[in-house]
Structures are given as structure tokens and as C-alpha cells.
Write an enzyme that holds these catalytic residues in place. Structure first.
Site, mmCIF file in Angstrom:
data_model
loop_
_atom_site.group_PDB
_atom_site.id
_atom_site.type_symbol
_atom_site.label_atom_id
_atom_site.label_comp_id
_atom_site.label_asym_id
_atom_site.label_seq_id
_atom_site.Cartn_x
_atom_site.Cartn_y
_atom_site.Cartn_z
ATOM 1 N N ASP A 1 5.435 27.689 0.191
ATOM 2 C CA ASP A 1 6.831 27.266 0.109
ATOM 3 C C ASP A 1 7.100 26.822 1.497
ATOM 4 O O ASP A 1 8.044 26.006 1.828
ATOM 5 C CB ASP A 1 7.636 28.419 -0.322
ATOM 6 C CG ASP A 1 7.841 28.331 -1.913
ATOM 7 O OD1 ASP A 1 7.970 27.221 -2.377
ATOM 8 O OD2 ASP A 1 7.587 29.530 -2.456
ATOM 9 N N HIS B 1 6.307 33.503 -9.904
ATOM 10 C CA HIS B 1 5.637 32.263 -10.564
ATOM 11 C C HIS B 1 4.765 32.587 -11.571
ATOM 12 O O HIS B 1 4.101 31.693 -12.062
ATOM 13 C CB HIS B 1 4.759 31.735 -9.271
ATOM 14 C CG HIS B 1 5.712 31.017 -8.490
ATOM 15 N ND1 HIS B 1 6.226 29.755 -8.739
ATOM 16 C CD2 HIS B 1 6.007 31.182 -7.058
ATOM 17 C CE1 HIS B 1 7.048 29.358 -7.539
ATOM 18 N NE2 HIS B 1 6.524 30.077 -6.571
ATOM 19 N N GLU C 1 9.504 31.930 3.972
ATOM 20 C CA GLU C 1 8.879 30.741 3.685
ATOM 21 C C GLU C 1 9.660 29.221 3.354
ATOM 22 O O GLU C 1 9.492 28.631 2.489
ATOM 23 C CB GLU C 1 8.383 31.145 2.106
ATOM 24 C CG GLU C 1 9.426 31.883 1.049
ATOM 25 C CD GLU C 1 8.777 32.000 -0.009
ATOM 26 O OE1 GLU C 1 7.665 31.745 -0.489
ATOM 27 O OE2 GLU C 1 9.265 32.651 -0.999
ATOM 28 N N GLN D 1 10.669 37.656 1.791
ATOM 29 C CA GLN D 1 9.454 36.320 2.016
ATOM 30 C C GLN D 1 10.377 35.456 3.058
ATOM 31 O O GLN D 1 11.523 35.015 2.836
ATOM 32 C CB GLN D 1 9.167 35.664 0.745
ATOM 33 C CG GLN D 1 8.024 36.620 0.096
ATOM 34 C CD GLN D 1 7.343 35.575 -0.897
ATOM 35 O OE1 GLN D 1 7.790 35.490 -2.103
ATOM 36 N NE2 GLN D 1 6.517 34.730 -0.497
HETATM 37 C C1 3PY Z 1 3.963 30.934 -0.885
HETATM 38 O O1 3PY Z 1 3.126 30.587 -0.255
HETATM 39 O O2 3PY Z 1 5.112 30.273 -0.989
HETATM 40 C C2 3PY Z 1 4.005 32.302 -1.443
HETATM 41 O O3 3PY Z 1 5.295 32.516 -1.843
HETATM 42 C C3 3PY Z 1 2.693 33.055 -1.625
HETATM 43 O O4 3PY Z 1 2.987 34.232 -2.240
HETATM 44 MG MG MG Z 2 6.489 31.077 -2.195
#
Ligand code: 3PY
Ligand code: MG
Length: 250
Positions: free
Chosen positions: A173, A45, A147, A145
Site C-alpha cells: 500500500d 483483504h 502504509e 499499519q
Molecule cells: C501492504 O503491503 O500493504 C500490506 O498491508 C501487507 O500486509
Molecule cells: Mg496494506
């Protein structure tokens, strides 16, 4: 470059970092000297090209380990981030075991994986080639991740993939994947987060999360999370600007 970030992650040390999103080496340098255990360099991002990422690492290492979140789960992003000398990669939106296995393979040199061999900053531009290639599989951290609700549903099989060093929850996310973008304190979102926490703690998998400020991450640290990214360069700058002004304004 040469850091003990992965070792500390695996042994469960508390590692507090912040997100760097701006292509400004001076800011990365300043943050690297502010006491954080690591910097989360945001290639997903943040407005960062691979060239920007390398400049940030040149400013912040070796005093502070830098882990790069790649723009997407793609071999090119992972190999480029590692060739800049990142101490690890964070792969966004890893929703199933197959994706997790690909991420691990792209980040590890053979025979453990399929990482392509470059001669770049990580390898001392060739002058530290053998040293780097021999230690990269031990020193480079691979963090995925979780998410998305699909990732939570698949958490057991994702964690079965060998070679994952840590899981980093993206609450924003995750909330978006449930149709509630930004509603990170929603009970259903919290329930999903808790499912991931339990799965990770059962397997002694290092677990991390992002929060916009200390108050946002504090409850998670109390629950056994060891990896935290607190705030980001833009927020830290904007918050202190507002604080100074509010102290002076009538
Ligand atoms: C999210 O909250 O989606 C993230 O990737 C935070 O780093
Ligand atoms: Mg994210």
C-alpha cells in the site's frame, strides 16, 4: 485467547507469522501447528466474515496467537474482532495521530479507552467475563499499519499516541500511495520505509513488515524488525504445488 503475544511483542522478541486469508479452519489449524509464533488473520483483504474469523481462531488458538487485521479503522470491526478472542488487532492505513488514537480507544476497555463490553467468545461466553475484562487491556496487542506516504509524513505524531504496541509497515500500500503499486524495492519507497524504521527504533517501538517469502523479509529482520508476516496461506499452497510439479515435469 490467553497468550503472551503482546508481552513478547513489547519485549522485542522475534515473532514470525504468516497471513491467513482463506475461510478454512483446517488450514488455520495446520498453520498454527507449523511453528509460527503468530498468525495474521486478514479481515481486510482475506475473504473472511467475522464468523469466519471466529472459526479460524477456534482452530488455531491457543497453540498459536492470532492477531486480526480488521477490514477498516472502524469501531465495529475492532470490537467484533476482539470479541471473537483475537490476541490483538492490526489496523490498516493509519495515516494520522487522530486515527491512531481512535484505534487505541476502540481496542481498550475504560478507563484506558472506549471499548464496548460484549459477552462473546473472548469472555468465555460470559463464564470467564471478569477474568477477560481484567486482563484484556494488558493482553490485547494494538498494532497500527503505516502504509501511506501521509502516515510516513506524520510518523512522529502517530508514535506519540499512547497505547500503540507496534507498527506494521505495509510495503504494497505504501508503494501504491506513491503511484508505484507493487514496486516495493523502488528507492523512494525504500526511503520512506527507512524513515519509519528509524522513528520506531528511536522510540523502541516494535516494528513489523510483510514479505511474500523469507528472502523478502530477511533484510528487514537484519535491520531490527522483530515482527514479520511471511507469505500467506494461498502463496504457501500455490508455491508447494508448483514445486512438486516442477520436480516431476521434464
Ligand atoms: C501492504 O503491503 O500493504 C500490506 O498491508 C501487507 O500486509
Ligand atoms: Mg496494506
Amino acid at each position: 485467547m490467553k497468550s503472551n503475544f503482546r508481552k513478547r511483542l513489547l519485549q522485542g522478541d522475534r515473532l514470525t507469522g504468516t497471513i491467513v486469508s482463506l475461510p478454512c479452519p483446517q488450514i488455520a489449524e495446520l498453520l498454527s501447528r507449523s511453528g509460527f509464533d503468530w498468525l495474521f488473520i486478514d479481515g481486510e483483504h482475506g475473504c473472511l466474515s467475522v464468523g469466519d474469523i471466529q472459526l479460524l481462531l477456534q482452530a488455531a488458538q491457543p497453540q498459536c496467537p492470532c492477531v486480526v487485521r480488521v477490514a477498516a479503522n472502524h469501531e465495529v470491526y475492532i470490537k467484533q474482532a476482539l470479541d471473537t478472542g483475537a490476541d490483538g488487532v492490526i489496523a490498516p492505513l493509519v495515516n494520522d495521530a487522530e486515527t491512531a488514537a481512535r484505534v487505541v480507544a476502540w481496542a481498550r476497555y475504560p478507563p484506558l479507552g472506549k471499548r464496548s463490553v460484549g459477552i462473546a467468545r473472548a469472555q468465555g461466553y460470559g463464564f470467564a467475563f471478569a477474568d477477560y475484562v481484567n486482563r484484556a487491556n494488558t493482553d490485547v496487542a494494538v498494532i497500527i499499519q503505516v502504509e501511506h506516504v501521509d502516515a510516513v509524513a506524520n510518523i512522529a505524531s502517530i508514535l506519540d499516541v499512547a497505547g500503540i504496541d507496534g507498527v506494521f509497515i505495509g510495503p504494497y500500500d505504501l508503494s501504491a500511495s506513491m503511484g508505484k503499486p507493487g514496486d516495493i524495492n523502488d528507492a523512494d519507497v525504500r526511503h520512506q520505509i527507512e524513515t519509519v524504521r528509524q522513528a520506531c527504533l528511536e522510540r523502541r517501538m516494535a516494528l513489523g513488515i510483510f514479505g511474500v517469502d523469507a528472502a523478502a523479509v530477511q533484510p528487514f529482520i537484519r535491520q531490527g524488525y522483530t515482527l514479520a508476516a511471511v507469505g500467506m496461506d494461498t502463496l504457501l499452497l500455490g508455491q508447494s504445488a508448483r514445486l512438486v510439479l516442477s520436480a516431476l515435469k521434464p
